[in-house]
Design a protein around this motif. Structure first.
Motif, mmCIF file in Angstrom:
data_model
loop_
_atom_site.group_PDB
_atom_site.id
_atom_site.type_symbol
_atom_site.label_atom_id
_atom_site.label_comp_id
_atom_site.label_asym_id
_atom_site.label_seq_id
_atom_site.Cartn_x
_atom_site.Cartn_y
_atom_site.Cartn_z
ATOM 1 N N GLY A 1 0.993 -1.254 -0.012
ATOM 2 C CA GLY A 1 0.092 0.186 -0.130
ATOM 3 C C GLY A 1 1.046 1.197 -0.046
ATOM 4 O O GLY A 1 0.500 2.322 -0.292
ATOM 5 N N ASP A 2 2.172 1.350 0.324
ATOM 6 C CA ASP A 2 2.917 2.376 0.398
ATOM 7 C C ASP A 2 3.385 2.785 -1.126
ATOM 8 O O ASP A 2 3.227 1.980 -1.833
ATOM 9 N N VAL A 3 3.499 3.954 -1.327
ATOM 10 C CA VAL A 3 4.013 4.334 -2.707
ATOM 11 C C VAL A 3 5.428 3.967 -3.080
ATOM 12 O O VAL A 3 6.049 4.079 -2.127
ATOM 13 N N PHE A 4 5.596 3.462 -4.079
ATOM 14 C CA PHE A 4 6.841 2.668 -4.644
ATOM 15 C C PHE A 4 7.865 4.092 -4.589
ATOM 16 O O PHE A 4 7.721 5.030 -5.487
ATOM 17 N N ASP A 5 9.050 3.709 -4.199
ATOM 18 C CA ASP A 5 10.162 4.847 -4.098
ATOM 19 C C ASP A 5 11.571 3.793 -4.685
ATOM 20 O O ASP A 5 11.741 2.792 -3.789
#
Length: 190
Positions: free
Chosen positions: A143-147
Protein backbone atom coordinates in the motif's frame (compact mmCIF):
# COMPACT_ATOMS: atom_id res chain seq x y z
CA UNK A 1 94.59 69.37 4.07
CA UNK A 2 94.31 65.75 3.27
CA UNK A 3 90.90 65.67 4.90
CA UNK A 4 89.73 68.54 2.72
CA UNK A 5 90.76 66.68 -0.42
CA UNK A 6 89.09 63.49 0.75
CA UNK A 7 85.94 65.39 1.63
CA UNK A 8 85.95 67.09 -1.83
CA UNK A 9 86.37 63.70 -3.51
CA UNK A 10 83.51 62.23 -1.54
CA UNK A 11 81.39 65.26 -2.29
CA UNK A 12 82.18 64.97 -6.01
CA UNK A 13 81.39 61.26 -5.98
CA UNK A 14 78.06 61.91 -4.28
CA UNK A 15 77.23 64.55 -6.87
CA UNK A 16 78.20 62.16 -9.65
CA UNK A 17 76.08 59.34 -8.11
CA UNK A 18 73.11 61.70 -7.84
CA UNK A 19 73.49 62.66 -11.50
CA UNK A 20 73.72 58.98 -12.50
CA UNK A 21 70.60 58.15 -10.42
CA UNK A 22 68.71 60.97 -12.16
CA UNK A 23 69.76 59.63 -15.55
CA UNK A 24 68.61 56.11 -14.59
CA UNK A 25 65.25 57.47 -13.42
CA UNK A 26 64.78 59.37 -16.71
CA UNK A 27 65.70 56.29 -18.79
CA UNK A 28 63.36 54.13 -16.68
CA UNK A 29 60.48 56.53 -17.26
CA UNK A 30 61.14 56.60 -20.98
CA UNK A 31 61.37 52.79 -21.24
CA UNK A 32 58.19 52.18 -19.24
CA UNK A 33 55.39 51.48 -21.75
CA UNK A 34 52.59 52.74 -19.48
CA UNK A 35 54.40 55.85 -18.44
CA UNK A 36 54.26 54.75 -14.84
CA UNK A 37 57.25 55.33 -12.71
CA UNK A 38 58.87 52.15 -11.49
CA UNK A 39 59.69 52.18 -7.84
CA UNK A 40 62.85 50.39 -6.98
CA UNK A 41 62.96 49.57 -3.33
CA UNK A 42 65.92 48.32 -1.58
CA UNK A 43 64.80 46.40 1.46
CA UNK A 44 66.84 46.40 4.54
CA UNK A 45 68.02 43.08 5.90
CA UNK A 46 65.50 43.32 8.71
CA UNK A 47 62.59 43.96 6.33
CA UNK A 48 63.70 41.08 4.10
CA UNK A 49 63.86 38.73 7.08
CA UNK A 50 60.42 39.88 8.22
CA UNK A 51 58.97 39.12 4.79
CA UNK A 52 60.69 35.73 4.67
CA UNK A 53 59.34 34.94 8.12
CA UNK A 54 55.82 35.91 7.05
CA UNK A 55 56.09 33.65 3.97
CA UNK A 56 57.32 30.73 6.04
CA UNK A 57 54.56 31.31 8.61
CA UNK A 58 51.98 31.25 5.83
CA UNK A 59 53.45 28.01 4.45
CA UNK A 60 53.38 26.49 7.93
CA UNK A 61 49.77 27.50 8.55
CA UNK A 62 48.66 26.11 5.19
CA UNK A 63 50.50 22.85 5.80
CA UNK A 64 49.03 22.60 9.29
CA UNK A 65 45.50 23.21 7.96
CA UNK A 66 46.03 20.62 5.23
CA UNK A 67 47.21 18.08 7.81
CA UNK A 68 44.20 18.78 10.05
CA UNK A 69 41.87 18.23 7.08
CA UNK A 70 43.69 14.97 6.32
CA UNK A 71 43.29 13.78 9.92
CA UNK A 72 39.59 14.69 9.93
CA UNK A 73 39.00 12.93 6.60
CA UNK A 74 40.83 9.73 7.61
CA UNK A 75 39.03 9.65 10.96
CA UNK A 76 35.70 9.94 9.19
CA UNK A 77 36.68 7.19 6.74
CA UNK A 78 37.81 4.96 9.61
CA UNK A 79 34.50 5.46 11.44
CA UNK A 80 32.62 4.60 8.23
CA UNK A 81 34.77 1.51 7.81
CA UNK A 82 34.04 0.35 11.36
CA UNK A 83 30.32 0.94 10.83
CA UNK A 84 30.24 -1.21 7.72
CA UNK A 85 32.96 -3.73 8.58
CA UNK A 86 30.31 -6.34 9.35
CA UNK A 87 28.57 -5.79 6.02
CA UNK A 88 29.88 -8.91 4.28
CA UNK A 89 29.14 -11.17 7.25
CA UNK A 90 25.67 -9.70 7.67
CA UNK A 91 24.95 -10.07 3.96
CA UNK A 92 25.95 -13.74 4.22
CA UNK A 93 23.59 -14.19 7.20
CA UNK A 94 20.53 -12.63 5.50
CA UNK A 95 19.58 -15.79 3.55
CA UNK A 96 19.68 -17.73 6.84
CA UNK A 97 17.36 -15.14 8.40
CA UNK A 98 15.04 -15.42 5.36
CA UNK A 99 14.99 -19.20 5.72
CA UNK A 100 14.09 -18.83 9.41
CA UNK A 101 11.23 -16.48 8.49
CA UNK A 102 9.87 -19.01 5.97
CA UNK A 103 10.34 -21.84 8.48
CA UNK A 104 8.38 -19.88 11.09
CA UNK A 105 5.45 -19.49 8.68
CA UNK A 106 5.41 -23.21 7.88
CA UNK A 107 5.93 -24.40 11.46
CA UNK A 108 3.12 -22.13 12.70
CA UNK A 109 0.77 -24.08 10.36
CA UNK A 110 1.61 -27.30 12.19
CA UNK A 111 0.11 -28.14 15.56
CA UNK A 112 3.40 -28.84 17.32
CA UNK A 113 3.63 -26.05 19.92
CA UNK A 114 6.97 -27.16 21.37
CA UNK A 115 8.63 -27.16 17.94
CA UNK A 116 7.19 -23.73 17.20
CA UNK A 117 8.38 -22.35 20.54
CA UNK A 118 11.91 -23.77 20.11
CA UNK A 119 12.31 -22.39 16.58
CA UNK A 120 10.88 -19.01 17.70
CA UNK A 121 13.53 -18.77 20.42
CA UNK A 122 16.35 -19.51 17.98
CA UNK A 123 14.85 -17.10 15.43
CA UNK A 124 14.62 -14.30 17.98
CA UNK A 125 18.15 -14.93 19.20
CA UNK A 126 19.49 -14.70 15.63
CA UNK A 127 17.53 -11.50 14.95
CA UNK A 128 18.68 -9.93 18.23
CA UNK A 129 22.31 -10.76 17.48
CA UNK A 130 22.10 -9.25 13.98
CA UNK A 131 20.35 -6.12 15.28
CA UNK A 132 23.08 -5.70 17.91
CA UNK A 133 25.61 -5.64 15.06
CA UNK A 134 23.74 -2.75 13.41
CA UNK A 135 21.33 -4.53 11.08
CA UNK A 136 17.93 -2.88 10.63
CA UNK A 137 14.98 -3.87 8.51
CA UNK A 138 13.93 -1.41 5.79
CA UNK A 139 10.33 -0.54 6.59
CA UNK A 140 8.08 -0.91 3.54
CA UNK A 141 4.60 -2.35 3.48
CA UNK A 142 1.88 -3.15 0.97
CA UNK A 143 0.00 0.00 0.00
CA UNK A 144 3.03 2.33 0.28
CA UNK A 145 3.95 4.44 -2.73
CA UNK A 146 6.84 2.80 -4.59
CA UNK A 147 10.16 4.66 -4.21
CA UNK A 148 13.08 3.30 -6.24
CA UNK A 149 15.52 4.74 -3.68
CA UNK A 150 14.26 2.35 -0.98
CA UNK A 151 12.92 -0.70 -2.84
CA UNK A 152 13.57 -2.80 -5.92
CA UNK A 153 10.62 -3.56 -8.20
CA UNK A 154 10.75 -7.16 -9.39
CA UNK A 155 7.57 -7.12 -11.44
CA UNK A 156 4.38 -5.17 -12.10
CA UNK A 157 0.89 -6.60 -12.03
CA UNK A 158 -2.36 -5.03 -13.24
CA UNK A 159 -3.98 -3.42 -10.22
CA UNK A 160 -5.93 -0.24 -11.06
CA UNK A 161 -6.48 0.69 -7.40
CA UNK A 162 -2.78 0.18 -6.51
CA UNK A 163 -1.17 1.94 -9.49
CA UNK A 164 2.37 3.05 -8.52
CA UNK A 165 2.03 1.44 -5.09
CA UNK A 166 3.54 -1.65 -3.51
CA UNK A 167 1.21 -4.66 -3.87
CA UNK A 168 3.39 -7.34 -2.23
CA UNK A 169 6.82 -7.72 -0.62
CA UNK A 170 8.73 -10.76 -1.90
CA UNK A 171 11.92 -10.29 0.13
CA UNK A 172 12.66 -8.04 3.09
CA UNK A 173 15.28 -5.32 2.79
CA UNK A 174 17.94 -4.49 5.34
CA UNK A 175 20.24 -1.60 6.09
CA UNK A 176 23.41 -1.26 8.09
CA UNK A 177 23.47 2.15 9.72
CA UNK A 178 22.24 4.55 7.04
CA UNK A 179 23.35 2.38 4.12
CA UNK A 180 20.92 -0.07 2.54
CA UNK A 181 22.77 -3.36 2.06
CA UNK A 182 19.83 -5.24 0.53
CA UNK A 183 16.86 -3.53 -1.05
CA UNK A 184 13.40 -4.99 -0.42
CA UNK A 185 12.09 -6.82 -3.50
CA UNK A 186 8.52 -5.79 -4.21
CA UNK A 187 5.68 -6.20 -6.69
CA UNK A 188 4.06 -2.94 -7.78
CA UNK A 189 0.68 -2.19 -9.29
CA UNK A 190 0.30 -1.05 -12.87
Amino acid sequence: MKFKNIFKNISNMTTENTEIDQEIDEVTLENNANGEQLIIEELSVEEQLTQDLAKEKDKYLRLFAEFENYKRRTTKERIELFKTANQEVLLAMLPVLDDFDRAMVEISKSEDELLLKGVELIHEKLKTTLVSKGLEQVEVKAGDVFDADFAEAITQIPAPKMKGKIVDILEKGYKLGDKIIRFPKVVIGQ
